[in-house]
Design a protein around this motif. Structure first.
Motif, mmCIF file in Angstrom:
data_model
loop_
_atom_site.group_PDB
_atom_site.id
_atom_site.type_symbol
_atom_site.label_atom_id
_atom_site.label_comp_id
_atom_site.label_asym_id
_atom_site.label_seq_id
_atom_site.Cartn_x
_atom_site.Cartn_y
_atom_site.Cartn_z
ATOM 1 N N ALA A 1 51.944 33.490 75.592
ATOM 2 C CA ALA A 1 51.181 33.487 74.089
ATOM 3 C C ALA A 1 49.823 33.465 74.033
ATOM 4 O O ALA A 1 49.098 32.890 75.022
ATOM 5 C CB ALA A 1 52.066 32.370 73.308
ATOM 6 N N SER A 2 49.135 33.657 72.906
ATOM 7 C CA SER A 2 47.747 33.742 72.795
ATOM 8 C C SER A 2 47.484 32.114 72.484
ATOM 9 O O SER A 2 48.354 31.595 72.240
ATOM 10 C CB SER A 2 47.576 34.429 71.504
ATOM 11 N N GLY A 3 46.224 31.795 73.067
ATOM 12 C CA GLY A 3 46.008 30.671 73.009
ATOM 13 C C GLY A 3 45.828 29.729 74.317
ATOM 14 O O GLY A 3 46.081 28.409 74.367
ATOM 15 N N ALA A 4 45.583 30.707 75.370
ATOM 16 C CA ALA A 4 45.376 30.228 76.848
ATOM 17 C C ALA A 4 44.346 29.088 76.809
ATOM 18 O O ALA A 4 44.313 28.011 77.628
ATOM 19 C CB ALA A 4 44.959 31.247 77.499
ATOM 20 N N ILE A 5 43.386 28.953 75.966
ATOM 21 C CA ILE A 5 42.113 27.993 75.902
ATOM 22 C C ILE A 5 42.669 26.772 75.704
ATOM 23 O O ILE A 5 42.155 25.701 76.496
ATOM 24 C CB ILE A 5 40.993 28.240 74.744
ATOM 25 N N TYR A 6 43.982 26.650 74.898
ATOM 26 C CA TYR A 6 44.655 25.346 74.865
ATOM 27 C C TYR A 6 45.076 24.608 76.270
ATOM 28 O O TYR A 6 44.914 23.326 76.527
ATOM 29 C CB TYR A 6 45.542 25.073 73.801
ATOM 30 N N GLY A 7 45.696 25.221 77.189
ATOM 31 C CA GLY A 7 46.097 24.979 78.369
ATOM 32 C C GLY A 7 45.023 24.814 79.344
ATOM 33 O O GLY A 7 45.019 23.810 80.016
ATOM 34 N N VAL A 8 44.075 25.465 79.457
ATOM 35 C CA VAL A 8 42.824 25.325 80.253
ATOM 36 C C VAL A 8 42.125 24.208 79.847
ATOM 37 O O VAL A 8 41.676 23.408 80.635
ATOM 38 C CB VAL A 8 42.133 26.640 80.190
ATOM 39 N N SER B 1 54.190 34.330 84.599
ATOM 40 C CA SER B 1 53.461 35.522 84.934
ATOM 41 C C SER B 1 52.471 36.109 83.753
ATOM 42 O O SER B 1 51.504 36.520 83.843
ATOM 43 C CB SER B 1 54.383 36.531 85.523
ATOM 44 N N ALA B 2 53.393 36.013 82.595
ATOM 45 C CA ALA B 2 52.568 36.455 81.356
ATOM 46 C C ALA B 2 51.510 35.572 80.956
ATOM 47 O O ALA B 2 50.477 35.888 80.420
ATOM 48 C CB ALA B 2 53.485 36.352 80.104
ATOM 49 N N GLY B 3 51.710 34.446 81.355
ATOM 50 C CA GLY B 3 50.489 33.265 81.183
ATOM 51 C C GLY B 3 49.352 33.679 81.967
ATOM 52 O O GLY B 3 48.320 33.481 81.648
ATOM 53 N N VAL B 4 49.541 34.057 83.393
ATOM 54 C CA VAL B 4 48.598 34.656 84.072
ATOM 55 C C VAL B 4 47.735 35.431 83.711
ATOM 56 O O VAL B 4 46.471 35.592 83.412
ATOM 57 C CB VAL B 4 48.975 34.823 85.612
ATOM 58 N N LEU B 5 48.373 36.533 83.044
ATOM 59 C CA LEU B 5 47.960 37.675 82.475
ATOM 60 C C LEU B 5 47.115 37.493 81.242
ATOM 61 O O LEU B 5 45.959 37.841 81.023
ATOM 62 C CB LEU B 5 49.109 38.724 81.957
ATOM 63 N N ASN B 6 47.684 36.406 80.623
ATOM 64 C CA ASN B 6 46.889 35.969 79.276
ATOM 65 C C ASN B 6 45.645 35.183 79.541
ATOM 66 O O ASN B 6 44.603 35.326 78.789
ATOM 67 C CB ASN B 6 47.600 35.554 78.323
ATOM 68 N N GLY C 1 39.242 35.341 81.227
ATOM 69 C CA GLY C 1 38.431 35.841 82.275
ATOM 70 C C GLY C 1 38.911 35.219 83.420
ATOM 71 O O GLY C 1 37.929 35.083 84.499
ATOM 72 N N LEU C 2 39.762 34.154 83.584
ATOM 73 C CA LEU C 2 39.890 33.638 84.750
ATOM 74 C C LEU C 2 41.020 34.126 85.484
ATOM 75 O O LEU C 2 42.186 34.545 85.086
ATOM 76 C CB LEU C 2 40.471 31.863 84.166
ATOM 77 N N GLY C 3 41.031 34.129 86.938
ATOM 78 C CA GLY C 3 42.058 34.498 87.798
ATOM 79 C C GLY C 3 43.094 33.426 87.964
ATOM 80 O O GLY C 3 42.950 32.163 87.618
ATOM 81 N N ARG C 4 44.213 33.650 88.667
ATOM 82 C CA ARG C 4 45.260 32.650 88.999
ATOM 83 C C ARG C 4 44.573 31.702 89.840
ATOM 84 O O ARG C 4 44.761 30.485 89.529
ATOM 85 C CB ARG C 4 46.296 33.395 89.879
ATOM 86 N N ALA D 1 43.169 26.044 90.031
ATOM 87 C CA ALA D 1 42.236 24.871 90.784
ATOM 88 C C ALA D 1 41.966 23.874 89.613
ATOM 89 O O ALA D 1 41.390 22.869 89.850
ATOM 90 C CB ALA D 1 40.862 25.667 91.299
ATOM 91 N N ARG D 2 42.094 24.122 88.428
ATOM 92 C CA ARG D 2 42.178 23.241 87.452
ATOM 93 C C ARG D 2 43.049 22.025 87.387
ATOM 94 O O ARG D 2 42.856 20.984 86.731
ATOM 95 C CB ARG D 2 41.956 23.885 86.338
ATOM 96 N N ALA D 3 43.945 22.451 88.071
ATOM 97 C CA ALA D 3 45.163 21.466 88.126
ATOM 98 C C ALA D 3 45.060 20.512 89.600
ATOM 99 O O ALA D 3 44.678 21.079 90.633
ATOM 100 C CB ALA D 3 46.490 21.889 88.118
#
Length: 192
Positions: free
Chosen positions: A17-24, A43-48, A54-57, A62-64
């Motif tokens: 879903a849109s809003g990846a910034i919240y998880g990051v 997998s859709a989360g990685v794409l989003n 602009g972050l890769g998997r 690495a943030r976790a």
């Protein structure tokens, strides 16, 4: 706090879903607070995350403190014997909401959510989709009836945020607080 560690543990799910910034930002803030994080990203989360931030998997993982593949259904977070404070799915797609609402634990993300509910721990679903159709609303009701907290990332404005970053950060603080992370410090309404 978990029995094996003095650090609180938080499971973080990220969907497409849109809003990846919240998880990051949730991962970043949890790290700053000394919270042990276990990440599951679809997998859709990685794409989003890549599309929106602009972050890769590898950069995301690495943030976790620990990361698990959605297919890794035997991971520690798939068992109720693995103690955690809470689980947050940020953002939570309508597909994942439906899986949670109907107990459809076909991958590690939905299984970990199911375990969180069965163990009566906090499950926070940052649902991201509008407008809602009737299926979305019914799934939110079902998840709430099972003990989940439906928390769409709707910003507060009483603290007069000056940027999108401030809006996101304040929402993340509220989510951490409602997840039982005592170190979280959202801005409180002081009254008029």
């Amino acid at each position: 706090m978990s029995a094996a560690t003095s650090r609180p543990r938080l499971v973080v799910g990220i969907t497409g879903a849109s809003g990846a910034i919240y998880g990051v930002r949730l991962l970043d803030r949890a790290r700053a607070l000394g919270v042990e994080t276990h990440l599951v990203v679809t997998s859709a989360g990685v794409l989003n995350v890549h599309h929106e931030m602009g972050l890769g998997r590898a950069e995301l993982e690495a943030r976790a403190d620990h990361h698990h593949s959605p297919g890794e259904v035997g991971a520690c977070i798939a068992s109720g014997s693995f103690s955690t404070e809470a689980m947050v799915i940020a953002p939570c797609s309508m597909k994942t909401l439906a899986a949670v609402a109907h107990g459809f634990g076909d991958n590690l993300l939905s299984r970990a959510a199911d375990v969180t509910l069965k163990e009566r721990r906090r499950l926070v679903l940052m649902v991201r989709e509008t407008p809602f159709n009737l299926a979305h609303l019914r799934n939110m009701v079902a998840a709430t009836e099972m003990g989940a907290i439906v928390f769409p990332p709707l910003p507060a404005f009483y603290h007069r945020p000056q940027s999108i970053d401030e809006l996101v950060d304040e929402t993340v603080e509220r989510v951490l607080q409602i997840s039982g992370i005592g170190q979280a410090s959202p801005k409180a309404w002081a009254g008029l």
